[in-house]
Write a protein that holds these residues in place. Structure first.
Motif, PDB file in Angstrom:
ATOM      1  N   GLN A  11      -7.605   3.376  -2.421  1.00 31.79           N
ATOM      2  CA  GLN A  11      -6.676   2.199  -2.489  1.00 31.79           C
ATOM      3  C   GLN A  11      -6.532   1.790  -3.823  1.00 31.79           C
ATOM      4  O   GLN A  11      -5.731   1.463  -4.666  1.00 31.79           O
ATOM      5  CB  GLN A  11      -6.982   1.093  -1.313  1.00 31.79           C
ATOM      6  CG  GLN A  11      -6.142  -0.105  -1.632  1.00 31.79           C
ATOM      7  CD  GLN A  11      -4.678   0.255  -1.243  1.00 31.79           C
ATOM      8  OE1 GLN A  11      -4.367   1.221  -0.567  1.00 31.79           O
ATOM      9  NE2 GLN A  11      -3.703  -0.577  -1.790  1.00 31.79           N
ATOM     10  N   ILE A  12      -7.680   1.320  -4.378  1.00 27.59           N
ATOM     11  CA  ILE A  12      -7.871   0.900  -5.869  1.00 27.59           C
ATOM     12  C   ILE A  12      -7.416   2.034  -6.812  1.00 27.59           C
ATOM     13  O   ILE A  12      -6.700   1.851  -7.664  1.00 27.59           O
ATOM     14  CB  ILE A  12      -9.217   0.439  -6.144  1.00 27.59           C
ATOM     15  CG1 ILE A  12      -9.691  -0.900  -5.354  1.00 27.59           C
ATOM     16  CG2 ILE A  12      -9.377  -0.020  -7.732  1.00 27.59           C
ATOM     17  CD1 ILE A  12     -10.958  -1.132  -5.261  1.00 27.59           C
ATOM     18  N   ARG A  14      -5.048   3.987  -6.475  1.00 28.41           N
ATOM     19  CA  ARG A  14      -3.571   3.899  -6.646  1.00 28.41           C
ATOM     20  C   ARG A  14      -3.140   3.101  -7.560  1.00 28.41           C
ATOM     21  O   ARG A  14      -1.901   3.337  -8.131  1.00 28.41           O
ATOM     22  CB  ARG A  14      -2.971   3.610  -5.179  1.00 28.41           C
ATOM     23  CG  ARG A  14      -3.181   4.654  -4.092  1.00 28.41           C
ATOM     24  CD  ARG A  14      -2.676   4.120  -2.769  1.00 28.41           C
ATOM     25  NE  ARG A  14      -2.846   5.356  -1.769  1.00 28.41           N
ATOM     26  CZ  ARG A  14      -3.049   5.066  -0.347  1.00 28.41           C
ATOM     27  NH1 ARG A  14      -3.216   3.546  -0.091  1.00 28.41           N
ATOM     28  NH2 ARG A  14      -3.436   5.848   0.298  1.00 28.41           N
ATOM     29  N   ILE A  15      -4.052   2.112  -7.883  1.00 27.60           N
ATOM     30  CA  ILE A  15      -3.406   1.248  -8.918  1.00 27.60           C
ATOM     31  C   ILE A  15      -4.348   1.419 -10.362  1.00 27.60           C
ATOM     32  O   ILE A  15      -3.565   1.577 -11.298  1.00 27.60           O
ATOM     33  CB  ILE A  15      -3.913  -0.421  -8.483  1.00 27.60           C
ATOM     34  CG1 ILE A  15      -3.235  -0.603  -7.247  1.00 27.60           C
ATOM     35  CG2 ILE A  15      -3.532  -1.386  -9.568  1.00 27.60           C
ATOM     36  CD1 ILE A  15      -3.720  -1.655  -6.471  1.00 27.60           C
ATOM     37  N   GLY A  45      -6.812  -1.949 -18.551  1.00 27.80           N
ATOM     38  CA  GLY A  45      -6.936  -2.384 -16.976  1.00 27.80           C
ATOM     39  C   GLY A  45      -8.008  -2.956 -16.455  1.00 27.80           C
ATOM     40  O   GLY A  45      -8.439  -3.034 -15.419  1.00 27.80           O
ATOM     41  N   THR A  48      -6.768  -5.825 -14.147  1.00 26.22           N
ATOM     42  CA  THR A  48      -6.282  -5.057 -13.164  1.00 26.22           C
ATOM     43  C   THR A  48      -7.285  -4.509 -12.203  1.00 26.22           C
ATOM     44  O   THR A  48      -7.117  -4.697 -11.025  1.00 26.22           O
ATOM     45  CB  THR A  48      -5.136  -4.004 -13.698  1.00 26.22           C
ATOM     46  OG1 THR A  48      -4.341  -4.704 -14.358  1.00 26.22           O
ATOM     47  CG2 THR A  48      -4.451  -3.592 -12.728  1.00 26.22           C
ATOM     48  N   ALA A  52      -7.413  -5.583  -8.350  1.00 28.40           N
ATOM     49  CA  ALA A  52      -7.308  -4.738  -7.439  1.00 28.40           C
ATOM     50  C   ALA A  52      -8.224  -4.812  -6.411  1.00 28.40           C
ATOM     51  O   ALA A  52      -8.203  -4.545  -5.150  1.00 28.40           O
ATOM     52  CB  ALA A  52      -7.080  -3.472  -7.837  1.00 28.40           C
ATOM     53  N   THR A  56      -8.022  -5.708  -2.548  1.00 30.86           N
ATOM     54  CA  THR A  56      -8.281  -4.785  -1.590  1.00 30.86           C
ATOM     55  C   THR A  56      -9.275  -5.098  -0.436  1.00 30.86           C
ATOM     56  O   THR A  56      -9.291  -4.746   0.532  1.00 30.86           O
ATOM     57  CB  THR A  56      -8.985  -3.450  -2.267  1.00 30.86           C
ATOM     58  OG1 THR A  56      -7.616  -2.899  -3.215  1.00 30.86           O
ATOM     59  CG2 THR A  56      -8.983  -2.171  -1.138  1.00 30.86           C
TER      60      THR A  56
END
Length: 85
Positions: A11-12, A14-15, A45, A48, A52, A56
């Motif tokens: 999931q992370i 994807r970012i 990042g 970010t 994230a 999540t």
């Protein structure tokens, strides 16, 4: 046997693209109940990644902008021992 953290990493991931190792290190720090200082060049990042991870896992997110003169006591506070009390 799959790692139970793999869905979080995916999931992370994807970012934050191409940083699986850093994501896993961040999760290890979180699971060890430690503190994490993310250092790198501007614009890669860091914020970010932290945001994230928090989103999540359903956690709160707060950011502290460090400067060269910032000391831990400025964030955590300090204790003063008074012998008489």
């Amino acid at each position: 046997m799959p790692n139970p953290l793999d869905p979080v990493v995916v999931q992370i991931g994807r970012i934050i693209l191409g940083k699986e190792h850093q994501i896993r290190l961040t999760l290890a720090c979180l699971l060890a109940r430690g503190h994490l200082l993310i250092e790198d060049l501007p614009g890669v990042g860091k914020t970010t990644l932290a945001h994230a991870l928090a989103k999540t896992l359903g956690l709160d997110f707060q950011r502290i902008q460090f400067t060269s003169d910032l000391l831990p006591a400025a964030i955590l506070g300090l204790s003063v021992l008074e012998r008489d009390s």
